[in-house]
Design a protein around this motif. Structure first.
Motif, short mmCIF file in Angstrom:
data_model
loop_
_atom_site.label_atom_id
_atom_site.label_comp_id
_atom_site.label_asym_id
_atom_site.label_seq_id
_atom_site.Cartn_x
_atom_site.Cartn_y
_atom_site.Cartn_z
N GLY A 190 0.82 -1.21 0.00
CA GLY A 190 0.00 0.00 0.00
C GLY A 190 0.85 1.25 0.00
N HIS A 191 1.90 1.25 0.82
CA HIS A 191 2.80 2.41 0.85
C HIS A 191 3.63 2.49 -0.43
CE1 HIS A 191 2.44 2.38 5.50
NE2 HIS A 191 1.52 3.15 4.94
N ALA A 192 3.94 1.34 -1.02
CA ALA A 192 4.69 1.35 -2.28
C ALA A 192 3.86 1.99 -3.39
CB ALA A 192 5.09 -0.08 -2.67
N PHE A 193 2.58 1.61 -3.47
CA PHE A 193 1.73 2.17 -4.52
C PHE A 193 1.47 3.66 -4.33
CE2 PHE A 193 0.44 -2.30 -5.39
CZ PHE A 193 0.65 -2.29 -6.75
N ILE A 194 1.12 4.07 -3.11
CA ILE A 194 0.86 5.50 -2.89
C ILE A 194 2.17 6.29 -3.04
CG2 ILE A 194 1.13 5.64 -0.36
CD1 ILE A 194 -1.60 7.36 -2.46
N TRP B 49 5.62 10.11 -5.94
CA TRP B 49 6.81 10.43 -6.72
C TRP B 49 6.44 10.94 -8.11
CZ3 TRP B 49 11.23 11.85 -5.11
CH2 TRP B 49 11.75 11.35 -3.92
N LEU B 50 5.44 10.31 -8.75
CA LEU B 50 4.99 10.79 -10.05
C LEU B 50 4.45 12.22 -9.94
CD1 LEU B 50 3.18 7.59 -11.40
CD2 LEU B 50 5.37 8.54 -12.19
N ALA B 51 3.65 12.48 -8.90
CA ALA B 51 3.11 13.82 -8.68
C ALA B 51 4.22 14.83 -8.40
CB ALA B 51 2.09 13.81 -7.55
N THR B 52 5.24 14.40 -7.67
CA THR B 52 6.37 15.29 -7.37
C THR B 52 7.13 15.65 -8.64
OG1 THR B 52 6.57 14.40 -5.13
CG2 THR B 52 8.52 15.51 -6.04
N VAL C 41 -1.92 9.85 -15.78
CA VAL C 41 -2.87 8.73 -15.77
C VAL C 41 -2.43 7.66 -14.77
CG1 VAL C 41 -4.00 6.97 -17.17
CG2 VAL C 41 -3.68 9.28 -18.09
N PRO C 42 -1.17 7.19 -14.79
CA PRO C 42 -0.76 6.25 -13.74
C PRO C 42 -0.77 6.87 -12.34
CG PRO C 42 1.11 6.81 -15.14
CD PRO C 42 -0.11 7.37 -15.80
N MET C 43 -0.41 8.16 -12.24
CA MET C 43 -0.46 8.82 -10.94
C MET C 43 -1.88 8.79 -10.38
SD MET C 43 -1.51 11.88 -9.39
CE MET C 43 -1.65 13.06 -10.72
N LEU C 44 -2.86 9.12 -11.22
CA LEU C 44 -4.25 9.11 -10.77
C LEU C 44 -4.73 7.70 -10.42
CD1 LEU C 44 -5.76 11.76 -13.18
CD2 LEU C 44 -5.57 11.96 -10.70
N ALA C 45 -4.19 6.68 -11.09
CA ALA C 45 -4.54 5.30 -10.74
C ALA C 45 -4.11 4.99 -9.30
CB ALA C 45 -3.90 4.32 -11.72
#
Length: 201
Positions: free
Chosen positions: A128-132, A137-140, A187-191
């Motif tokens: 869970g922490h890996a995915f969020i 990181w993508l958002a950053t 798109v992956p960030m929003l996923a």
């Protein structure tokens, strides 16, 4: 009513007043100003700013960048002098608020370090922490792209900062490419952002 709706500032004031009434209702029924209540407030601000940020990213990529070559030369200044600077103002500040609220939310919920380290800072490893963390990181990267690459390049492309025709063309291309990188990452960030809460809680 038409007077209210014809003025964006007044529309937003009423909208935020209604939101604050709803938030007060949540507080009244929840009964506490504890960490969970503030997490709900931070999540609301995070999502609100995120919708504005990503909405404008998609406007630029799905509409403005695609249609600009079709606009007659004499009409292009209307976009570059009036629409684009205003859209970029809201775009960059929405990116900042989204990122800051996301960090505050992760900190308040107690998983900031775990997310930054993609779950490897804990034993056992947390998917869970890996995915969020991947989403963060993508958002950053997207946030950095806005402030370090897109906005500086757009200032040259739009003539806010001096530059000759070649510099403006190069800056416009650079801004477009980094904007496309953000579209690709969005798109992956929003996923991760939307699925993580449901799957892992």
């Amino acid at each position: 009513m038409a007077g209210l709706l014809s003025n964006l500032r007044n529309t937003l004031i009423v909208s935020f007043i209604l939101a604050l009434v709803i938030i007060a209702g949540y507080r009244m029924h929840y009964g506490s100003f504890d960490a969970i209540f503030w997490q709900a407030v931070f999540r609301w601000l995070h999502v609100l700013a995120g919708i504005l940020w990503i909405g404008l990213l998609y406007y630029f990529n799905f509409v403005q960048i695609r249609k600009m070559p079709e606009i007659p030369a004499e009409l292009k200044p209307a976009v570059s002098k009036y629409i684009a600077p205003e859209a970029l103002f809201w775009f960059r500040w929405a990116a900042l608020v989204t990122w800051v609220m996301g960090v505050i939310l992760a900190l308040d919920r107690g998983y900031l370090v775990q997310a930054i380290t993609l779950g490897f800072a804990e034993t056992p490893h947390s998917p869970g922490h890996a995915f969020i963390g991947m989403g963060m990181w993508l958002a950053t990267i997207m946030f950095i792209n806005v402030w370090a690459f897109i906005w500086p390049a757009q200032k040259i492309a739009l003539g806010i900062v001096e530059g000759d025709a070649a510099a403006k063309a190069a800056a416009g291309r650079k801004a477009m490419l980094f904007s496309r990188i953000n579209t690709l990452l969005s798109v992956p960030m929003l996923a991760t952002m939307t699925m993580n809460q449901t799957i892992f809680g």
